[in-house]
Design a protein around this motif. Structure first.
Motif, PDB file in Angstrom:
ATOM      1  N   ASP A  80     -67.447  19.957 -17.802  1.00  0.00           N
ATOM      2  CA  ASP A  80     -67.164  18.579 -18.226  1.00  0.00           C
ATOM      3  C   ASP A  80     -66.524  18.540 -19.606  1.00  0.00           C
ATOM      4  OD1 ASP A  80     -68.321  17.767 -15.848  1.00  0.00           O
ATOM      5  OD2 ASP A  80     -69.232  16.012 -16.771  1.00  0.00           O
ATOM      6  N   ALA A  88     -69.519  15.435 -13.977  1.00  0.00           N
ATOM      7  CA  ALA A  88     -68.361  15.280 -13.084  1.00  0.00           C
ATOM      8  C   ALA A  88     -68.426  14.035 -12.207  1.00  0.00           C
ATOM      9  CB  ALA A  88     -68.165  16.510 -12.210  1.00  0.00           C
ATOM     10  N   ASN A  89     -69.409  13.215 -12.445  1.00  0.00           N
ATOM     11  CA  ASN A  89     -69.585  12.060 -11.565  1.00  0.00           C
ATOM     12  C   ASN A  89     -70.148  10.861 -12.341  1.00  0.00           C
ATOM     13  OD1 ASN A  89     -69.396  10.871  -9.096  1.00  0.00           O
ATOM     14  ND2 ASN A  89     -71.383  11.612  -8.369  1.00  0.00           N
ATOM     15  N   ILE A 124     -59.975  23.957 -16.003  1.00  0.00           N
ATOM     16  CA  ILE A 124     -60.989  24.404 -15.031  1.00  0.00           C
ATOM     17  C   ILE A 124     -60.925  25.935 -14.906  1.00  0.00           C
ATOM     18  CG2 ILE A 124     -61.636  24.345 -12.565  1.00  0.00           C
ATOM     19  CD1 ILE A 124     -60.808  21.356 -12.602  1.00  0.00           C
ATOM     20  N   THR A 138     -67.695  13.605 -17.429  1.00  0.00           N
ATOM     21  CA  THR A 138     -66.430  13.138 -16.848  1.00  0.00           C
ATOM     22  C   THR A 138     -66.683  12.268 -15.613  1.00  0.00           C
ATOM     23  OG1 THR A 138     -66.168  15.090 -15.455  1.00  0.00           O
ATOM     24  CG2 THR A 138     -65.116  15.174 -17.607  1.00  0.00           C
ATOM     25  N   PRO A 190     -65.203  11.236 -11.752  1.00  0.00           N
ATOM     26  CA  PRO A 190     -64.626  12.131 -10.735  1.00  0.00           C
ATOM     27  C   PRO A 190     -63.140  12.378 -11.018  1.00  0.00           C
ATOM     28  CG  PRO A 190     -65.848  10.345  -9.704  1.00  0.00           C
ATOM     29  CD  PRO A 190     -65.796  10.032 -11.154  1.00  0.00           C
ATOM     30  N   ARG A 191     -62.560  13.401 -10.397  1.00  0.00           N
ATOM     31  CA  ARG A 191     -61.145  13.729 -10.619  1.00  0.00           C
ATOM     32  C   ARG A 191     -60.276  12.474 -10.438  1.00  0.00           C
ATOM     33  NH1 ARG A 191     -59.080  18.974 -10.774  1.00  0.00           N
ATOM     34  NH2 ARG A 191     -57.311  17.895 -11.694  1.00  0.00           N
ATOM     35  N   MET A 229     -62.915  20.001 -19.415  1.00  0.00           N
ATOM     36  CA  MET A 229     -62.005  19.089 -18.698  1.00  0.00           C
ATOM     37  C   MET A 229     -61.690  17.860 -19.555  1.00  0.00           C
ATOM     38  SD  MET A 229     -62.801  18.926 -14.657  1.00  0.00           S
ATOM     39  CE  MET A 229     -64.502  18.446 -14.710  1.00  0.00           C
ATOM     40  N   THR A 250     -55.662  19.701 -16.595  1.00  0.00           N
ATOM     41  CA  THR A 250     -57.072  19.682 -16.161  1.00  0.00           C
ATOM     42  C   THR A 250     -57.384  20.921 -15.321  1.00  0.00           C
ATOM     43  OG1 THR A 250     -56.912  17.290 -16.098  1.00  0.00           O
ATOM     44  CG2 THR A 250     -58.846  18.251 -15.046  1.00  0.00           C
TER      45      THR A 250
END
Ligand SMILES: Nc1ncnc2c1ncn2[C@@H]1O[C@H](COP(=O)(O)OP(=O)(O)O)[C@@H](O)[C@H]1O
Ligand SMILES: N[C@@H](CC(=O)OP(=O)(O)O)C(=O)O
Length: 454
Positions: free
Chosen positions: A114, A156-157, A54, A194, A196-197, A117, A50
């Motif tokens: 997104d 991302a969220n 990035i 995506t 969150p991490r 990732m 990942t």
């Protein structure tokens, strides 16, 4: 009965880990839905796929030559494909897919990140399905879109949309092993978004709730969730069984082993979660359940997280001013900032927020608005704070936990900047300087688990 099994990045980091994961899946006929992360670290200073993706997205965004970054990603998958003797067509399609994503999204920054990732888990799921087929299983790669993982369009969220569950439940009726990539869903307008991490944990949990699984097994690289981060204390106490509430507090406060947002879907359906070790599947792991028998120590875990700031306000007779707190939080809301805690006194109020939310210029703007709109006598910001959380369902029925904790911190010379006790029945929070956070955790562990290990 259906079990959902999720393999974290460390469990699918290379060919040897793929072999272990596949053996685990094949060891129980109920393990029918398999969620995989992107290849994680194979050794301590390795780079997660990942993060390589990035770096690739960063280079594309800056208009630089990205061939080196692209190759680094390809190499991770090529190694797995070669070692497992999987069809090379998988590598060709992976290369095409990466180039396609770069071309499609190069001018569209959040989407580019997104999409790239997400491709980490997406390609790995295809590899895992192919590997299981090679071992003689009926295994299907199922994309989040096909599964019905419909999420909000918030790059991302992402958050799952309630209507997704109607579609996800149909996965129960499919035959064979279903391999679903973790970490992302698809928005209503068809964009890859995506979580969150660390969000593959969330995918597993959503799927477990969707198919009403009997168990959600989350395979990682430790035998158990420990009472404290094992990086801080050698051989800390293992947790055999903890409640959703305890895990939620600990995960939110820094136990990175399970994503804090991954609890909500399983809580609603009361699906037990078991954290287990891919490298040692015989170990019992940690079971996370709705209710547990209240025995043993009142405290089950101690976590800490850095990167907080506090906005401290003082205004004489604040207690008499109706709507003061509401106005303050309204300012934060209008600036798009969510808050963590709000301890207050008669003439004082503090708001604790994560520093990462304060992008450039935001802090000055918020302070200016507080001064202008709330007419305070003083407002200042303190930085480099850590929140240390002492968690346990048993604390509410045990006298003296707070005294024990504050004594331990005092004896270790840790300056307590803030205490929040009582707002949650299962936790007690201490605000300390970030530089003292590890010391705080170690001294609290010693005090709370004295009979276990010094
Ligand atoms: N209290 C804890 N108990 C167990 N592991 C923890 C704890 N706090 C942090 N960790 C870390 O979490 C890691 C596993 O989570 P993660 O790196 O997300 O794994 P995965 O690759 O399976 O997704 C462990 O290797 C450990 O370093
Ligand atoms: N690969 C993603 C999502 C994830 O859940 O990974 P892991 O299972 O390695 O924590 C990340 O690194 O954030």
């Amino acid at each position: 009965m259906v079990k959902v099994v999720k393999f974290g990045g460390s469990s699918v980091a290379g060919a040897a880990q793929f072999t272990k994961a596949a053996e685990i899946v094949r060891g129980d006929v109920e393990r029918r839905i398999v969620v995989v992360s992107a290849p994680g670290k194979r050794f301590a200073d390795d780079i997660k796929t990942t993060d390589l993706l990035i770096e690739l997205a960063e280079s594309v965004k800056k208009g630089r030559d990205f061939s080196g970054e692209m190759q680094a990603v390809i190499d991770r998958y090529a190694a797995i494909i070669e070692e497992l003797d999987l069809p090379f067509s998988l590598l060709d399609s992976l290369k095409k897919q990466l180039s396609h994503l770069v071309d499609t999204y190069k001018e569209d920054e959040p989407r580019l990140f997104d999409a790239l990732m997400a491709s980490g888990e997406n390609e790995n799921a295809k590899l895992m399905a192919a590997y299981l087929r090679q071992l003689g299983e009926e295994a299907h790669y199922v994309s989040p879109e096909e599964a019905g993982m419909v999420v909000t369009d918030d790059p991302a969220n992402a958050r799952i949309l309630p209507e997704a569950y109607d579609r996800l439940k149909n996965l129960r009726n499919r035959s064979g092993l279903l391999v679903v990539p973790g970490f992302f869903g698809v928005s209503k307008n068809g964009h890859i978004v995506t979580f969150p991490r660390g969000g593959s944990d969330i995918t597993g949990s959503i799927l477990a709730a969707g198919v009403e699984a009997s168990l959600y097994e989350n395979f990682t690289d430790v035998d158990s969730v420990y009472s404290v981060n094992p990086a801080l204390i050698e051989n800390p106490q293992e947790m055999k069984e903890i409640t959703y509430r305890e895990m939620r507090e600990l995960a939110y406060a820094g136990f990175s082993v399970f994503h804090d947002e991954a609890l909500q879907p399983v809580v609603a359906e009361k699906i037990p979660v078991c954290i287990k070790n891919t490298n040692h599947p015989e170990a019992d792991g940690t079971l996370i359940v709705d209710q547990r028998e209240q025995k043993g120590l009142p405290v089950v875990g101690i976590a800490s997280d850095k990167g907080f700031i506090t906005i401290n306000l003082r205004k004489y007779l604040m207690n008499r001013e109706v709507g003061f707190g509401q106005h303050l939080l309204q300012i934060l809301a209008e600036e798009g900032i969510s808050f963590e805690h709000t301890p207050s006194g008669i003439d004082n109020m503090s708001v604790i927020v994560r520093e990462e939310y304060m992008e450039e210029g935001k802090e000055e703007k918020i302070l200016a608005r507080i001064r202008a709109e709330l007419n305070v006598e003083e407002v200042h910001v303190e930085r480099d704070l850590a929140m240390v959380m002492v968690v346990g369902e048993g604390m509410a029925r045990t006298v003296g936990v707070a005294a024990k904790a504050t004594t331990a911190l005092a004896e270790a010379g840790v300056n307590i900047k803030m205490i929040n006790q009582g707002s949650s029945e299962v936790s007690m929070m201490f605000g300390v300087n970030a530089s003292e956070a590890d010391l705080a955790v170690k001294s609290l562990y010693k005090a709370c688990f004295a009979q276990v290990k010094a």
